[in-house]
Design an enzyme around this catalytic site. Structure first.
Site, short mmCIF file in Angstrom:
data_model
loop_
_atom_site.label_atom_id
_atom_site.label_comp_id
_atom_site.label_asym_id
_atom_site.label_seq_id
_atom_site.Cartn_x
_atom_site.Cartn_y
_atom_site.Cartn_z
N HIS A 161 39.16 26.62 18.62
CA HIS A 161 38.05 26.15 19.25
C HIS A 161 37.90 26.16 20.67
O HIS A 161 36.89 26.68 21.27
CB HIS A 161 37.82 24.75 18.87
CG HIS A 161 37.51 24.48 17.47
ND1 HIS A 161 38.22 24.59 16.39
CD2 HIS A 161 36.37 23.82 16.84
CE1 HIS A 161 37.69 24.27 15.30
NE2 HIS A 161 36.50 23.85 15.49
N GLN A 183 17.54 18.58 -21.46
CA GLN A 183 17.41 20.01 -21.71
C GLN A 183 16.67 20.65 -20.39
O GLN A 183 16.75 21.67 -19.85
CB GLN A 183 16.90 20.70 -22.95
CG GLN A 183 15.70 20.05 -23.57
CD GLN A 183 15.74 18.68 -24.06
OE1 GLN A 183 16.74 18.04 -23.97
NE2 GLN A 183 14.81 18.51 -24.95
N TYR A 190 9.73 16.06 -13.14
CA TYR A 190 9.89 15.48 -14.28
C TYR A 190 8.71 14.53 -14.63
O TYR A 190 8.54 13.75 -13.95
CB TYR A 190 11.23 15.01 -14.67
CG TYR A 190 11.25 14.90 -16.09
CD1 TYR A 190 11.98 15.92 -16.93
CD2 TYR A 190 10.97 13.86 -16.60
CE1 TYR A 190 12.06 15.62 -18.31
CE2 TYR A 190 11.16 13.50 -18.05
CZ TYR A 190 11.62 14.50 -18.94
OH TYR A 190 11.84 14.34 -20.24
N GLU A 241 11.02 -4.06 -4.39
CA GLU A 241 10.21 -2.93 -4.69
C GLU A 241 8.69 -2.98 -4.24
O GLU A 241 8.28 -2.32 -3.19
CB GLU A 241 10.17 -2.22 -6.28
CG GLU A 241 9.37 -1.00 -6.31
CD GLU A 241 9.32 -0.70 -7.54
OE1 GLU A 241 9.45 -1.59 -8.58
OE2 GLU A 241 8.88 0.58 -8.18
N HIS A 242 7.93 -4.01 -4.61
CA HIS A 242 6.66 -4.21 -4.22
C HIS A 242 6.72 -5.61 -3.58
O HIS A 242 7.27 -6.67 -4.33
CB HIS A 242 5.62 -4.27 -5.23
CG HIS A 242 5.48 -3.02 -6.04
ND1 HIS A 242 6.18 -2.82 -7.25
CD2 HIS A 242 4.76 -1.90 -5.82
CE1 HIS A 242 5.88 -1.56 -7.70
NE2 HIS A 242 5.02 -0.95 -6.98
N GLU A 302 41.90 17.34 20.06
CA GLU A 302 42.19 17.39 18.75
C GLU A 302 43.04 18.42 18.02
O GLU A 302 43.18 18.43 16.85
CB GLU A 302 40.69 17.26 18.04
CG GLU A 302 39.68 16.08 18.56
CD GLU A 302 38.30 16.35 17.88
OE1 GLU A 302 38.18 17.38 17.12
OE2 GLU A 302 37.62 15.14 17.89
#
Lengths: 423, 423
Positions: free
Chosen positions: B412, B183, B121, B319-320, B407
């Site tokens: 299994h 959209q 985008y 951020e910086h 378990e």
């Protein structure tokens, strides 16, 4: 099991459970209470939801020692061996910080830093799996996370199952709290008097836990929201129907919503697997669950060519894929989307659930199209490193200023120019 | 600028914008319409929100050629050079699939696979930055993503800015659509008659775009939701106040909500930077925005020792981060949380925005504690590979079965046992 011819587009994807409005409201309320009242709220919700009054949420050394007494020593040895395999495999994933330099004195790189702290949620009740503890904790430990906190709801006696405590200790967890549900997620995200907050929360849980994780996301990081387990078996005529059926059932016994699917080039095998599944179901302890899963989400797709089977698997993007064909390696090369891929008849799926080393926390519900098994990278973040020499900036600052002005950002242009114009 | 002494706990974190109820409802409605009516909905919402009737959303080769005519060739050369640097840096990040083998015939590994398709985008209006196109597209391209789709809202003449189209072409994007807002996100997530869906959506956008991305997350992957830009300058007495001030303003001019912060051991420097910021503000084209940002979120923290400054930066997780000290490399080693770290006076922050190669899409709002700059890993997923030989399973299946039974998962256990018991 249903035997089907494949249509153009098939999917085992189900809609994600976003909870009811009631559940969402309840979770938001619990989180707010924990934020506001801390430990008092934890005590309150634990009494209400787990039916037990907990004085001190933190598990003591004495409790852990006691847990070791309850598990036989051979089993502890097996858990330790599994932990070693898991550590070994995850250690191979770890990347070091790196940099490259250019002749003009530029240095660029990535600094890898483990997260400071991670919280691992371990579900209570019958879903309290020692293996889940190892699989969620060890990648964080290998990454170098210093503080790993485990939370798990207490049972009616105010205890966490011995197997879970043993696995936590083996995995090196030092901080364990008896608290579960959305209140545990709130404590990990916001902190309370007795629990310091963490930077990331991982581990499976019920719908309240999942909703709470979604809600605190952004304040802390979370892992993916897991859906029901899935297996796809891609088989040609050389596969053993007995083995394939056994593997399908190992997935189906997890959950009524689990899905077990076969894609095969052999119509004959399809029929045999279907019969074997029925036969093996008969004396399975978790028969009711497995049968419901097979009935709801089990299917055998018969295709013409191996290439078609591969295409179907890529459309399904399954959590677990077994390849039971003459040349599994060759098929694997063409698989684009799958969480874990098991090659050949001796790589039965439970091998990966417990022991081999790769993680059993895997992308479900078609998300293998874009996500990965839980891994060391999930507990490490990168920082970019940028070091320009005077020569490097001198060579480039006019271009940088031009780009900045193309975007209308004059202060950006001036910031690089001022290095050379002010003297 | 405000000059402050540091308290125990400081933060530049602001609450995440989750939109108003009205905005959220509107986004859900738009997404549903796109899902239902496809291209017809795109046409409708583009007319409504962008005020232009678009016949054919896909940008043609002719339009791209025309865009190249509008940008001078020297500038195109600079964009290409920047693209080369970005590709070089991201290529260093790429990891190959790997495996290890054991003597007993076990093979374990990770298969790296690029995502099939990614949507980028690109915001419209004044925020339509060619650099943003390069930074979002090139990591996906380096990762090996075959289909990269770009969407961007058309202006009143039904056009996308020439700089953006040129950058897209330079970055190798073959598929560009004139559609924006929620959209566009809906079209990328669900597909329409003319736009095939993608697996992941990246790139910044307004609140509607951010809400739409959050809404489709799970159906597709998304990148992080970006907050306002931030810079922290960590400086000792050797730093130039003129340069530091210029760098602060390059951040402040982005957005009234951007934040520019100094942490310094020098009270004298603090005063000088404050005066320089005022002086440099005077003739800045985007003065109003930058002044508002400095007023709202600008601050200079004076600390005693360099160690305190480092601790403050780790709390801020900016951020910086610029390090303007005698020995920036030594300080960098102690920084745990920052998106991008700029070392020394010739590494002005705009160097990283455009040209050096590291990504300018960075974790904001304190999320550098747990997230990373956009990178090649964001476009690659891993599949675990597990191949056990007969010998390997024979050696281990009893342990695996024991873990399964611990378990309570009998199927299994049987799945691994059946390999040896059925013959």
């Amino acid at each position: 099991m249903k035997i089907l011819q494949v249509n153009d587009q098939i999917s085992i994807k189900r809609s994600v459970d976003n909870g009811t409005g009631e559940q969402r409201k309840s979770v938001v309320n619990i989180l707010q209470e924990v934020k506001k009242s801390g430990d008092k709220a934890l005590h309150h919700f634990t009494l209400r939801f787990d039916g037990v009054s907990i004085e001190r949420h933190r598990v003591t050394e004495v409790e852990i020692e006691k847990a070791f007494g309850e598990i036989d020593s051979e089993m502890i040895g097996i858990i330790e061996e599994a932990a070693n395999h898991i550590e070994d495999f995850h250690r191979m994933q770890k990347r070091e910080s790196w940099f490259k330099t250019l002749d003009n004195g530029t240095l660029l790189g990535q600094k890898m830093t483990p997260l400071d702290s991670v919280g691992v949620y371990v579900p209570g009740g019958t879903a309290a799996y020692p293996s889940s503890v190892l699989m969620n904790v060890l990648p964080a430990k290998v990454a170098g996370v210093k503080r790993i906190v485990m939370v798990s709801p207490p049972d009616q006696d105010g205890k966490i199952p011995a197997g879970v405590l043993v696995a936590a200790k083996v995995a090196g967890v030092e901080e364990i709290y008896k608290v579960g549900g959305a209140q545990a997620v709130g404590a990990l995200a916001y902190g309370t008097e007795s629990i310091k907050p963490v930077d990331k929360i991982v581990g499976p849980g019920n719908i309240y836990v999942a909703l709470a994780k979604r809600e605190v996301f952004g304040d802390v990081d979370i892992d993916m929201i897991a859906g029901p387990s899935e297996i796809v078996v891609l088989a040609d005529e050389t596969a053993s129907p007995v083995e394939a059926a056994a593997d399908l059932l190992s997935q189906a016994e997890h959950d009524e919503n689990a899905s077990a699917v076969v894609v095969t080039t052999s119509e004959e095998l399809a029929g045999e697997i279907s019969r074997e599944v029925d036969r093996q179901l008969e004396d399975l302890p978790r028969r009711a669950i497995a049968a419901k899963s097979i009935e709801q989400f089990g299917a055998i797709y018969v295709v013409k060519e191996l290439a078609d089977a591969i295409e179907v698997v890529n459309q399904l993007a399954p959590e677990h894929l077994e390849i039971l064909t003459v040349d599994p390696m060759d098929v694997m090369a063409k698989i684009r989307h799958a969480g874990a891929i098991f090659l050949g008849r001796f790589s039965s799926e439970p091998v990966g659930d417990y022991f081999a080393g790769p993680n059993h926390v895997l992308p479900t519900n078609g998300t293998a199209r874009f996500s990965s098994p839980l891994n060391v990278d999930d507990f490490i973040k990168k920082s970019s490193i940028i070091s320009y020499s005077k020569a490097a900036l001198e060579q480039n600052y006019k271009k940088i200023a031009a780009l900045a002005r193309l975007e209308g950002l004059e202060a950006h242009a001036r910031a690089v120019e001022v290095r050379f114009t002010k003297d």
